[in-house]
Design a protein around this motif. Structure first.
Motif, PDB file in Angstrom:
ATOM      1  N   ALA A 193       0.818  -1.214   0.000  1.00  0.00           N
ATOM      2  CA  ALA A 193       0.000   0.000   0.000  1.00  0.00           C
ATOM      3  C   ALA A 193       0.850   1.261   0.000  1.00  0.00           C
ATOM      4  CB  ALA A 193      -0.966  -0.010   1.180  1.00  0.00           C
ATOM      5  N   LEU A 194       1.416   1.590  -1.138  1.00  0.00           N
ATOM      6  CA  LEU A 194       2.245   2.785  -1.266  1.00  0.00           C
ATOM      7  C   LEU A 194       1.466   4.037  -0.880  1.00  0.00           C
ATOM      8  CD1 LEU A 194       3.946   2.094  -4.699  1.00  0.00           C
ATOM      9  CD2 LEU A 194       4.968   1.912  -2.445  1.00  0.00           C
ATOM     10  N   ALA A 195       2.150   4.958  -0.286  1.00  0.00           N
ATOM     11  CA  ALA A 195       1.541   6.231   0.085  1.00  0.00           C
ATOM     12  C   ALA A 195       1.245   7.019  -1.177  1.00  0.00           C
ATOM     13  CB  ALA A 195       2.499   7.012   0.991  1.00  0.00           C
ATOM     14  N   PRO A 196       0.246   7.923  -1.128  1.00  0.00           N
ATOM     15  CA  PRO A 196      -0.089   8.714  -2.315  1.00  0.00           C
ATOM     16  C   PRO A 196       1.107   9.450  -2.914  1.00  0.00           C
ATOM     17  CG  PRO A 196      -1.771   8.998  -0.645  1.00  0.00           C
ATOM     18  CD  PRO A 196      -0.668   8.183  -0.019  1.00  0.00           C
ATOM     19  N   ALA A 197       1.995   9.960  -2.108  1.00  0.00           N
ATOM     20  CA  ALA A 197       3.157  10.671  -2.639  1.00  0.00           C
ATOM     21  C   ALA A 197       4.014   9.723  -3.478  1.00  0.00           C
ATOM     22  CB  ALA A 197       3.976  11.280  -1.515  1.00  0.00           C
ATOM     23  N   ASN A 198       4.172   8.480  -3.025  1.00  0.00           N
ATOM     24  CA  ASN A 198       4.939   7.504  -3.795  1.00  0.00           C
ATOM     25  C   ASN A 198       4.221   7.166  -5.087  1.00  0.00           C
ATOM     26  OD1 ASN A 198       6.981   7.369  -1.921  1.00  0.00           O
ATOM     27  ND2 ASN A 198       6.166   5.575  -0.901  1.00  0.00           N
ATOM     28  N   ASP A 199       2.897   7.057  -5.041  1.00  0.00           N
ATOM     29  CA  ASP A 199       2.110   6.775  -6.232  1.00  0.00           C
ATOM     30  C   ASP A 199       2.309   7.879  -7.267  1.00  0.00           C
ATOM     31  OD1 ASP A 199       0.563   4.710  -7.200  1.00  0.00           O
ATOM     32  OD2 ASP A 199      -1.328   5.618  -6.598  1.00  0.00           O
ATOM     33  N   GLU A 200       2.292   9.102  -6.815  1.00  0.00           N
ATOM     34  CA  GLU A 200       2.487  10.243  -7.717  1.00  0.00           C
ATOM     35  C   GLU A 200       3.914  10.265  -8.263  1.00  0.00           C
ATOM     36  OE1 GLU A 200       1.061  13.410  -5.222  1.00  0.00           O
ATOM     37  OE2 GLU A 200      -1.029  12.883  -5.656  1.00  0.00           O
ATOM     38  N   ALA A 201       4.884   9.923  -7.435  1.00  0.00           N
ATOM     39  CA  ALA A 201       6.274   9.870  -7.898  1.00  0.00           C
ATOM     40  C   ALA A 201       6.433   8.748  -8.925  1.00  0.00           C
ATOM     41  CB  ALA A 201       7.217   9.660  -6.722  1.00  0.00           C
ATOM     42  N   ASN A 202       5.778   7.615  -8.695  1.00  0.00           N
ATOM     43  CA  ASN A 202       5.849   6.507  -9.656  1.00  0.00           C
ATOM     44  C   ASN A 202       5.241   6.916 -10.994  1.00  0.00           C
ATOM     45  OD1 ASN A 202       7.144   4.710  -7.965  1.00  0.00           O
ATOM     46  ND2 ASN A 202       5.250   3.816  -7.202  1.00  0.00           N
ATOM     47  N   LEU A 203       4.103   7.583 -10.956  1.00  0.00           N
ATOM     48  CA  LEU A 203       3.470   8.042 -12.194  1.00  0.00           C
ATOM     49  C   LEU A 203       4.392   9.011 -12.924  1.00  0.00           C
ATOM     50  CD1 LEU A 203       1.249   8.327 -14.258  1.00  0.00           C
ATOM     51  CD2 LEU A 203       0.057   9.894 -12.680  1.00  0.00           C
ATOM     52  N   ALA A 204       5.001   9.922 -12.210  1.00  0.00           N
ATOM     53  CA  ALA A 204       5.919  10.876 -12.835  1.00  0.00           C
ATOM     54  C   ALA A 204       7.087  10.148 -13.501  1.00  0.00           C
ATOM     55  CB  ALA A 204       6.427  11.877 -11.798  1.00  0.00           C
ATOM     56  N   ARG A 205       7.610   9.094 -12.877  1.00  0.00           N
ATOM     57  CA  ARG A 205       8.702   8.317 -13.476  1.00  0.00           C
ATOM     58  C   ARG A 205       8.243   7.596 -14.742  1.00  0.00           C
ATOM     59  NH1 ARG A 205      10.172   7.500  -8.080  1.00  0.00           N
ATOM     60  NH2 ARG A 205       8.971   5.575  -7.924  1.00  0.00           N
ATOM     61  N   VAL A 206       7.021   7.073 -14.719  1.00  0.00           N
ATOM     62  CA  VAL A 206       6.499   6.373 -15.897  1.00  0.00           C
ATOM     63  C   VAL A 206       6.339   7.355 -17.052  1.00  0.00           C
ATOM     64  CG1 VAL A 206       4.500   5.149 -16.830  1.00  0.00           C
ATOM     65  CG2 VAL A 206       5.421   4.503 -14.602  1.00  0.00           C
ATOM     66  N   VAL A 207       5.794   8.533 -16.769  1.00  0.00           N
ATOM     67  CA  VAL A 207       5.639   9.566 -17.797  1.00  0.00           C
ATOM     68  C   VAL A 207       7.005   9.934 -18.362  1.00  0.00           C
ATOM     69  CG1 VAL A 207       4.981  11.978 -18.180  1.00  0.00           C
ATOM     70  CG2 VAL A 207       3.467  10.457 -16.890  1.00  0.00           C
ATOM     71  N   ASP A 208       7.984  10.054 -17.492  1.00  0.00           N
ATOM     72  CA  ASP A 208       9.345  10.370 -17.911  1.00  0.00           C
ATOM     73  C   ASP A 208       9.890   9.290 -18.854  1.00  0.00           C
ATOM     74  OD1 ASP A 208      11.776  11.948 -17.693  1.00  0.00           O
ATOM     75  OD2 ASP A 208      12.544  10.349 -16.425  1.00  0.00           O
ATOM     76  N   THR A 209       9.688   8.036 -18.504  1.00  0.00           N
ATOM     77  CA  THR A 209      10.170   6.929 -19.333  1.00  0.00           C
ATOM     78  C   THR A 209       9.464   6.903 -20.678  1.00  0.00           C
ATOM     79  OG1 THR A 209      10.704   5.610 -17.380  1.00  0.00           O
ATOM     80  CG2 THR A 209      10.441   4.412 -19.460  1.00  0.00           C
ATOM     81  N   TYR A 210       8.138   7.049 -20.657  1.00  0.00           N
ATOM     82  CA  TYR A 210       7.363   7.028 -21.896  1.00  0.00           C
ATOM     83  C   TYR A 210       7.820   8.146 -22.839  1.00  0.00           C
ATOM     84  CZ  TYR A 210       3.418   7.651 -25.071  1.00  0.00           C
ATOM     85  OH  TYR A 210       2.632   7.804 -26.187  1.00  0.00           O
ATOM     86  N   THR A 211       7.998   9.324 -22.292  1.00  0.00           N
ATOM     87  CA  THR A 211       8.423  10.456 -23.106  1.00  0.00           C
ATOM     88  C   THR A 211       9.806  10.217 -23.692  1.00  0.00           C
ATOM     89  OG1 THR A 211       7.116  11.935 -21.751  1.00  0.00           O
ATOM     90  CG2 THR A 211       8.807  12.949 -23.104  1.00  0.00           C
ATOM     91  N   SER A 212      10.701   9.666 -22.898  1.00  0.00           N
ATOM     92  CA  SER A 212      12.056   9.375 -23.382  1.00  0.00           C
ATOM     93  C   SER A 212      12.021   8.382 -24.535  1.00  0.00           C
ATOM     94  CB  SER A 212      12.910   8.793 -22.257  1.00  0.00           C
ATOM     95  OG  SER A 212      13.131   9.759 -21.287  1.00  0.00           O
TER      96      SER A 212
END
Length: 154
Positions: free
Chosen positions: A48-67
């Motif tokens: 059960a990741l905390a919301p801040a971790n969930d948001e950080a994970n999403l930001a990393r995925v967006v970063d990877t997709y864009t790259s």
């Protein structure tokens, strides 16, 4: 945030403009090969990741997709599309679009001011693309499918 987040934004904008053609076989869900040099982050919650971790994970995925998108890596980038977007984006057309984006814009366009918000299985990401303001995004939609974040702005 990382340089790749900027690329994700640009990729998302380009995808919204060019990759929404109908696929003749919506049941086909090809599993493209992934690049050996690109680490694909997982967003599967563990303990059960905390919301801040969930948001950080999403930001990393967006970063990877864009790259991947701006590097012309169409097959691995296609994996990041939601089922809904895959039904609208023929894999061959998507790959050609990604290859053209790499030729047109090249690397070096960082995502800046990346802000991700998550509510359940829906995420929204806002960011700017350094050097390509026409690709800046506000509340770009992402959805969680099977525990992984998927681009859903088609």
């Amino acid at each position: 945030m990382r340089t790749t987040a900027t690329l994700a934004i640009t990729a998302a904008a380009l995808l919204a403009l060019t990759a929404c053609s109908s696929s003749g076989d919506d049941s086909a869900d090809p599993t493209p090969s992934t690049s050996a040099t690109v680490e694909v982050p997982t967003t599967t919650p563990t303990n059960a990741l905390a919301p801040a971790n969930d948001e950080a994970n999403l930001a990393r995925v967006v970063d990877t997709y864009t790259s991947l998108y701006l590097a012309g890596e169409g097959e691995p980038a296609y994996v990041f599309l939601s089922k809904r977007c895959k039904a609208k984006a023929d894999p061959a057309v998507f790959e050609a679009t990604v290859e053209q984006a790499a030729k047109d814009y090249g690397p070096g366009h960082l995502a800046t001011d990346v802000r991700a918000t998550v509510s359940g299985d829906m995420g929204r990401v806002s960011y700017k693309v350094q050097g390509l303001p026409k690709f800046d995004q506000q509340a770009q939609p992402w959805t969680r499918e099977g525990g992984d974040w998927k681009y859903d702005a088609c």
